[in-house]
Design a protein around this motif. Sequence first.
Motif, mmCIF file in Angstrom:
data_model
loop_
_atom_site.group_PDB
_atom_site.id
_atom_site.type_symbol
_atom_site.label_atom_id
_atom_site.label_comp_id
_atom_site.label_asym_id
_atom_site.label_seq_id
_atom_site.Cartn_x
_atom_site.Cartn_y
_atom_site.Cartn_z
ATOM 1 N N GLU A 175 0.831 -1.216 0.000
ATOM 2 C CA GLU A 175 0.000 0.000 0.000
ATOM 3 C C GLU A 175 0.865 1.265 0.000
ATOM 4 O O GLU A 175 0.531 2.247 -0.664
ATOM 5 N N LEU A 176 1.970 1.244 0.718
ATOM 6 C CA LEU A 176 2.884 2.386 0.710
ATOM 7 C C LEU A 176 3.455 2.574 -0.692
ATOM 8 O O LEU A 176 3.516 3.697 -1.199
ATOM 9 N N PHE A 177 3.863 1.495 -1.317
ATOM 10 C CA PHE A 177 4.402 1.563 -2.670
ATOM 11 C C PHE A 177 3.380 2.175 -3.628
ATOM 12 O O PHE A 177 3.698 3.069 -4.410
ATOM 13 N N GLU A 178 2.131 1.719 -3.550
ATOM 14 C CA GLU A 178 1.077 2.288 -4.402
ATOM 15 C C GLU A 178 0.894 3.778 -4.132
ATOM 16 O O GLU A 178 0.758 4.576 -5.066
ATOM 17 N N ALA A 179 0.907 4.160 -2.853
ATOM 18 C CA ALA A 179 0.735 5.573 -2.498
ATOM 19 C C ALA A 179 1.876 6.424 -3.041
ATOM 20 O O ALA A 179 1.656 7.537 -3.538
ATOM 21 N N VAL A 180 3.092 5.914 -2.983
ATOM 22 C CA VAL A 180 4.251 6.653 -3.503
ATOM 23 C C VAL A 180 4.145 6.810 -5.015
ATOM 24 O O VAL A 180 4.306 7.912 -5.550
ATOM 25 N N VAL A 181 3.874 5.724 -5.718
ATOM 26 C CA VAL A 181 3.764 5.793 -7.186
ATOM 27 C C VAL A 181 2.651 6.747 -7.585
ATOM 28 O O VAL A 181 2.820 7.572 -8.497
ATOM 29 N N ASN A 182 1.507 6.677 -6.922
ATOM 30 C CA ASN A 182 0.404 7.569 -7.272
ATOM 31 C C ASN A 182 0.701 9.024 -6.926
ATOM 32 O O ASN A 182 0.309 9.928 -7.669
ATOM 33 N N ALA A 183 1.409 9.279 -5.838
ATOM 34 C CA ALA A 183 1.801 10.656 -5.504
ATOM 35 C C ALA A 183 2.749 11.210 -6.564
ATOM 36 O O ALA A 183 2.596 12.356 -7.011
ATOM 37 N N VAL A 184 3.702 10.401 -6.988
ATOM 38 C CA VAL A 184 4.616 10.839 -8.050
ATOM 39 C C VAL A 184 3.827 11.103 -9.332
ATOM 40 O O VAL A 184 4.024 12.127 -9.989
ATOM 41 N N HIS A 185 2.933 10.214 -9.663
ATOM 42 C CA HIS A 185 2.124 10.377 -10.883
ATOM 43 C C HIS A 185 1.293 11.664 -10.839
ATOM 44 O O HIS A 185 1.199 12.382 -11.823
ATOM 45 N N ARG A 186 0.712 11.971 -9.667
ATOM 46 C CA ARG A 186 -0.090 13.193 -9.539
ATOM 47 C C ARG A 186 0.749 14.466 -9.636
ATOM 48 O O ARG A 186 0.329 15.450 -10.230
ATOM 49 N N HIS A 187 1.917 14.451 -9.026
ATOM 50 C CA HIS A 187 2.707 15.681 -8.901
ATOM 51 C C HIS A 187 3.813 15.830 -9.940
ATOM 52 O O HIS A 187 4.392 16.912 -10.050
ATOM 53 N N ALA A 188 4.082 14.789 -10.695
ATOM 54 C CA ALA A 188 5.110 14.856 -11.740
ATOM 55 C C ALA A 188 4.713 13.907 -12.878
ATOM 56 O O ALA A 188 5.433 12.954 -13.176
#
Length: 134
Positions: free
Chosen positions: A90-103
């Motif tokens: 779940e942390l990995f998914e949250a990190v990837v999605n945060a990167v996708h949203r902001h960059a």
Amino acid sequence: MSGRHVLIIGIAPNAVDFSDPDLPPGADADTIAAGLHEAQRLFAEQGDACDLCLLDLKGPPEAPIAAQLASRPYDCIVIGGIRIPKANLELFEAVVNAVHRHAPVVPIAFNTAPANSVEAAGRWMGQGRVTPGG
């Protein structure tokens, strides 16, 4: 290769659960910290800069990732040390999605150890760039 800027996102070495059986035997905070410093040295040696965004796991990763990505343009984002332990899914998914949203236009690479971050970024470097704020 020169003048590019890379961001490595991972877990702060002192926040890693080294009792997780999915982690390589012998891994510890000092080894991870040394690997991150070595990655920064290797990037600098080839004329590139490398920032670290190390998550303390005390809250969701979105805010520190968003703040770091808003601070400057990046040519590649390397995510490491998060996807291997199964407990971090779940942390990995949250990190990837945060990167996708902001960059959304910056290439994402994955390392298998801090020291091979240069190789990971090299596979994708130059295929996108984000400017501060989006």
